[in-house]
Design an enzyme around this catalytic site. Structure first.
Site, PDB file in Angstrom:
ATOM      1  N   GLY A 135      -5.509   7.501  -4.469  1.00 10.93           N
ATOM      2  CA  GLY A 135      -4.064   7.723  -4.691  1.00 10.93           C
ATOM      3  C   GLY A 135      -3.868   8.929  -4.877  1.00 10.93           C
ATOM      4  O   GLY A 135      -3.131  10.349  -5.208  1.00 10.93           O
TER       5      GLY A 135
ATOM      6  N   HIS B 178       7.833  -7.634  -1.134  1.00  7.61           N
ATOM      7  CA  HIS B 178       7.094  -6.642  -0.202  1.00  7.61           C
ATOM      8  C   HIS B 178       8.403  -6.224   1.144  1.00  7.61           C
ATOM      9  O   HIS B 178       8.526  -6.381   2.427  1.00  7.61           O
ATOM     10  CB  HIS B 178       5.987  -7.475   0.485  1.00  7.61           C
ATOM     11  CG  HIS B 178       4.918  -6.114  -0.618  1.00  7.61           C
ATOM     12  ND1 HIS B 178       5.218  -5.054  -1.025  1.00  7.61           N
ATOM     13  CD2 HIS B 178       4.136  -6.864  -0.489  1.00  7.61           C
ATOM     14  CE1 HIS B 178       4.397  -5.066  -1.834  1.00  7.61           C
ATOM     15  NE2 HIS B 178       3.386  -6.514  -1.333  1.00  7.61           N
TER      16      HIS B 178
ATOM     17  N   LYS C 251       0.279  -1.389  -0.410  1.00  7.96           N
ATOM     18  CA  LYS C 251      -0.086   0.038  -0.161  1.00  7.96           C
ATOM     19  C   LYS C 251       1.027   1.025  -0.240  1.00  7.96           C
ATOM     20  O   LYS C 251       0.613   2.004   0.661  1.00  7.96           O
ATOM     21  CB  LYS C 251      -1.177   0.267   1.048  1.00  7.96           C
ATOM     22  CG  LYS C 251      -1.862  -1.250   0.713  1.00  7.96           C
ATOM     23  CD  LYS C 251      -2.996  -1.763  -0.384  1.00  7.96           C
ATOM     24  CE  LYS C 251      -2.875  -2.624  -0.791  1.00  7.96           C
ATOM     25  NZ  LYS C 251      -3.431  -2.877  -1.847  1.00  7.96           N
TER      26      LYS C 251
ATOM     27  N   ARG D 185      -7.589   3.508  -4.862  1.00  3.21           N
ATOM     28  CA  ARG D 185      -8.494   3.603  -4.345  1.00  3.21           C
ATOM     29  C   ARG D 185      -8.676   5.236  -4.183  1.00  3.21           C
ATOM     30  O   ARG D 185      -9.193   6.142  -5.328  1.00  3.21           O
ATOM     31  CB  ARG D 185      -7.754   3.766  -2.469  1.00  3.21           C
ATOM     32  CG  ARG D 185      -9.095   3.559  -1.845  1.00  3.21           C
ATOM     33  CD  ARG D 185      -9.165   3.513  -0.957  1.00  3.21           C
ATOM     34  NE  ARG D 185      -7.821   4.695   0.138  1.00  3.21           N
ATOM     35  CZ  ARG D 185      -7.936   5.448   0.701  1.00  3.21           C
ATOM     36  NH1 ARG D 185      -9.249   6.163   1.313  1.00  3.21           N
ATOM     37  NH2 ARG D 185      -6.796   6.103   0.959  1.00  3.21           N
TER      38      ARG D 185
ATOM     39  N   THR E  97       3.002   0.933  -5.215  1.00  5.54           N
ATOM     40  CA  THR E  97       3.704  -0.805  -5.605  1.00  5.54           C
ATOM     41  C   THR E  97       3.015  -0.126  -7.187  1.00  5.54           C
ATOM     42  O   THR E  97       4.226  -1.022  -7.797  1.00  5.54           O
ATOM     43  CB  THR E  97       3.397  -2.007  -4.995  1.00  5.54           C
ATOM     44  OG1 THR E  97       3.750  -1.981  -3.454  1.00  5.54           O
ATOM     45  CG2 THR E  97       3.792  -3.365  -5.314  1.00  5.54           C
ATOM     46  N   THR E  98       1.429  -0.923  -7.226  1.00  9.65           N
ATOM     47  CA  THR E  98       0.929  -0.915  -8.678  1.00  9.65           C
ATOM     48  C   THR E  98       1.335   0.174  -9.746  1.00  9.65           C
ATOM     49  O   THR E  98       2.189   0.018 -10.231  1.00  9.65           O
ATOM     50  CB  THR E  98      -0.427  -0.701  -8.243  1.00  9.65           C
ATOM     51  OG1 THR E  98      -1.386  -1.446  -7.342  1.00  9.65           O
ATOM     52  CG2 THR E  98      -1.006  -1.173  -9.561  1.00  9.65           C
ATOM     53  N   TRP E  99       1.535   1.695  -9.089  1.00  7.85           N
ATOM     54  CA  TRP E  99       1.750   2.670  -9.919  1.00  7.85           C
ATOM     55  C   TRP E  99       3.796   2.604 -10.345  1.00  7.85           C
ATOM     56  O   TRP E  99       4.020   2.852 -10.940  1.00  7.85           O
ATOM     57  CB  TRP E  99       2.135   4.209  -8.913  1.00  7.85           C
ATOM     58  CG  TRP E  99       1.855   4.814 -10.069  1.00  7.85           C
ATOM     59  CD1 TRP E  99       1.703   4.855 -11.089  1.00  7.85           C
ATOM     60  CD2 TRP E  99       2.548   6.952  -8.950  1.00  7.85           C
ATOM     61  NE1 TRP E  99       2.106   7.217 -11.246  1.00  7.85           N
ATOM     62  CE2 TRP E  99       2.625   7.542 -10.366  1.00  7.85           C
ATOM     63  CE3 TRP E  99       2.768   6.525  -7.512  1.00  7.85           C
ATOM     64  CZ2 TRP E  99       2.851   8.531  -9.553  1.00  7.85           C
ATOM     65  CZ3 TRP E  99       2.864   7.715  -7.206  1.00  7.85           C
ATOM     66  CH2 TRP E  99       3.176   9.139  -8.830  1.00  7.85           C
TER      67      TRP E  99
ATOM     68  N   ARG F  37       5.581   5.406   1.839  1.00  5.05           N
ATOM     69  CA  ARG F  37       5.405   6.640   1.989  1.00  5.05           C
ATOM     70  C   ARG F  37       5.085   6.611   2.681  1.00  5.05           C
ATOM     71  O   ARG F  37       5.018   6.225   4.518  1.00  5.05           O
ATOM     72  CB  ARG F  37       3.988   5.984   1.012  1.00  5.05           C
ATOM     73  CG  ARG F  37       3.059   6.565   1.392  1.00  5.05           C
ATOM     74  CD  ARG F  37       1.846   5.397   1.053  1.00  5.05           C
ATOM     75  NE  ARG F  37       0.734   6.958   0.185  1.00  5.05           N
ATOM     76  CZ  ARG F  37      -0.795   6.509  -0.096  1.00  5.05           C
ATOM     77  NH1 ARG F  37      -0.875   5.163  -0.013  1.00  5.05           N
ATOM     78  NH2 ARG F  37      -1.798   7.072  -0.734  1.00  5.05           N
TER      79      ARG F  37
HETATM   80  P1  A3P Z   1      -5.031   4.972  -1.377  1.00  2.00           P
HETATM   81  O1  A3P Z   1      -5.435   3.226  -0.433  1.00  2.00           O
HETATM   82  O2  A3P Z   1      -4.679   5.483  -0.831  1.00  2.00           O
HETATM   83  O3  A3P Z   1      -5.858   5.727  -2.305  1.00  2.00           O
HETATM   84  P2  A3P Z   1       0.178  -0.357  -3.893  1.00  2.00           P
HETATM   85  O4  A3P Z   1      -0.067  -0.110  -5.227  1.00  2.00           O
HETATM   86  O5  A3P Z   1       1.529  -0.523  -2.845  1.00  2.00           O
HETATM   87  O6  A3P Z   1      -0.964  -2.340  -3.249  1.00  2.00           O
HETATM   88  O7  A3P Z   1      -0.353   0.974  -2.896  1.00  2.00           O
HETATM   89  C1  A3P Z   1      -2.202   0.912  -2.690  1.00  2.00           C
HETATM   90  C2  A3P Z   1      -1.892   2.075  -3.125  1.00  2.00           C
HETATM   91  O8  A3P Z   1      -1.575   3.340  -4.021  1.00  2.00           O
HETATM   92  C3  A3P Z   1      -3.347   3.277  -2.885  1.00  2.00           C
HETATM   93  O9  A3P Z   1      -3.490   4.512  -2.216  1.00  2.00           O
HETATM   94  C4  A3P Z   1      -3.659   3.801  -4.547  1.00  2.00           C
HETATM   95  O10 A3P Z   1      -5.091   3.882  -4.436  1.00  2.00           O
HETATM   96  C5  A3P Z   1      -1.962   4.243  -4.884  1.00  2.00           C
HETATM   97  N1  A3P Z   1      -2.321   4.053  -6.152  1.00  2.00           N
HETATM   98  C6  A3P Z   1      -2.247   3.079  -7.030  1.00  2.00           C
HETATM   99  N2  A3P Z   1      -2.388   3.304  -8.300  1.00  2.00           N
HETATM  100  C7  A3P Z   1      -0.791   4.157  -7.973  1.00  2.00           C
HETATM  101  C8  A3P Z   1      -1.352   4.930  -9.276  1.00  2.00           C
HETATM  102  N3  A3P Z   1      -0.978   5.282 -10.210  1.00  2.00           N
HETATM  103  N4  A3P Z   1      -0.501   6.887  -8.897  1.00  2.00           N
HETATM  104  C9  A3P Z   1      -0.940   7.101  -7.202  1.00  2.00           C
HETATM  105  N5  A3P Z   1      -1.399   6.055  -6.636  1.00  2.00           N
HETATM  106  C10 A3P Z   1      -1.806   4.911  -7.218  1.00  2.00           C
END
Ligand code: A3P
Length: 315
Positions: free
Chosen positions: A283, A130, A67, A281, A70-72, A152
């Site tokens: 972001g 992780h 969280k 969610r 990672t996805t970004w 973060r």
């Molecule tokens: P929030 O819950 O604060 O919105 P992970 O990818 O490590 O699981 O983290 C998820 C968090 O990264 C979530 O935060 C999600 O919304 C946010 N996130 C996912 N894709 C993103 C993107 N392309 N740019 C910025 N934040 C992103």
């Protein structure tokens, strides 16, 4: 097969019985292994990859706490490394038809068999994890491979983690309890502070091996951070590419708005069972202000100050 409960080995069973344990945020237990908290189903996977994984100097590791973006970052690294094969502007880009997690496997969640996406991919292998620094397989520690670390601020990390665990089952009962656990470091791959500090120190000692980023910095100045990332992983942006705005194209492709609105990320599940939409969610930076009480925020700030001390790492 991916992420399914595997047979737990005798070695793992013995280990589990010897480890400190606490109740997880969700039903089940967490076990403290090498200083960090894991559910038992991950421990077998961690042990297996610690015993078997062979790193290569050309590997690119992306290390995060759950969280923290990672996805970004997966999307950005994938787009950067593959930009000559896949035009970031193309509507046929793999990131338009796949969730970033489908293109960029996790080291410790891959089955160690013929289906292993990590072992079989051509160089440079893009591998996420992780795992805290101390728990990386020895071959990774010894290798010259690159590690990109993203974290973060702990208040947003806690909030995002909370939503991740409870979004399908909204409950306020757990709010105080999980906050208390997070504060003590009892959460997936926690303690937050020790995880970040391990990689922070490495990034100072070995800047050519570990690049340390914060989500907030990426949000603030994504262009320059993307350039730095590209340089670090050995795929620098050329002058010619700058002239046709490849940086902006990649940022747009990987932006929260773009990715979260794609059909592939709005519906369906990953093989791990997670809803693809659950990775997107809000972001944003600072959403904690809408949820944490001033007292909670102060508590996390105090812990952060105390734990990170004079390391130079701040949030
Ligand atoms: P929030 O819950 O604060 O919105 P992970 O990818 O490590 O699981 O983290 C998820 C968090 O990264 C979530 O935060 C999600 O919304 C946010 N996130 C996912 N894709 C993103 C993107 N392309 N740019 C910025 N934040 C992103």
């Amino acid at each position: 097969k991916y992420l399914q409960e595997e047979e737990v080995s005798e070695e793992c069973r013995e280990l589990i019985s010897s480890l400190p344990t606490e109740k997880d945020w969700v039903p089940g237990n967490l076990y403290q292994y090498q200083g960090f908290w894991h559910p038992s189903k991950y421990l077998q996977k961690i042990l297996t990859c610690q015993n078997q994984f062979q790193a290569r100097a050309s590997d690119i590791f992306l290390v995060t706490l759950p969280k923290s973006g990672t996805t970004w970052l997966k999307a950005m690294v994938f787009a950067l490394v593959n930009r000559t094969t896949y035009d970031p502007k193309s509507t046929q880009h793999p990131l338009v038809s796949n969730n970033p997690h489908e293109l960029f496997p996790f080291l410790e969640f891959e089955p160690r068999n013929d289906d292993n996406q990590v072992d079989s991919s051509p160089p440079p292998r893009l591998i996420a994890t992780h795992l805290p620094l101390v728990s990386l397989p020895e071959s990774v520690k010894k290798s010259a491979c690159k590690l990109v670390y993203l974290c973060r601020n702990p208040k947003d990390n806690f909030l995002s983690l909370w939503h991740w665990h409870f979004s399908n089952n909204p409950t306020t009962e757990k709010w105080e309890e999980t906050f208390e656990k997070f504060s003590r470091g009892v959460n997936l791959y926690g303690p937050f502070w020790d995880h970040a500090l391990g990689y922070w120190k490495q990034s100072l000692e070995n800047p050519e091996r570990v690049l340390f980023f914060k989500y907030e910095e990426l949000k603030e100045d994504p262009g320059n951070h993307l350039r730095k990332l590209a340089e670090f992983i050995g795929f620098p942006i050329s002058k010619e590419e700058e002239s046709f705005n490849v940086v902006d194209q990649i940022l747009e492709l990987c932006s929260f708005d773009h990715l979260s609105n794609l059909e592939v990320n709005r519906t369906g599940k990953l093989l791990s069972g997670h809803n693809k939409s659950s990775f997107f969610r809000r972001g944003e930076v600072g959403d904690w202000k809408n949820h944490l009480t001033p007292k909670m925020a102060q508590k996390l700030d105090e812990i952060t100050k105390e734990k990170l001390g004079a390391s130079g790492l701040t949030f």
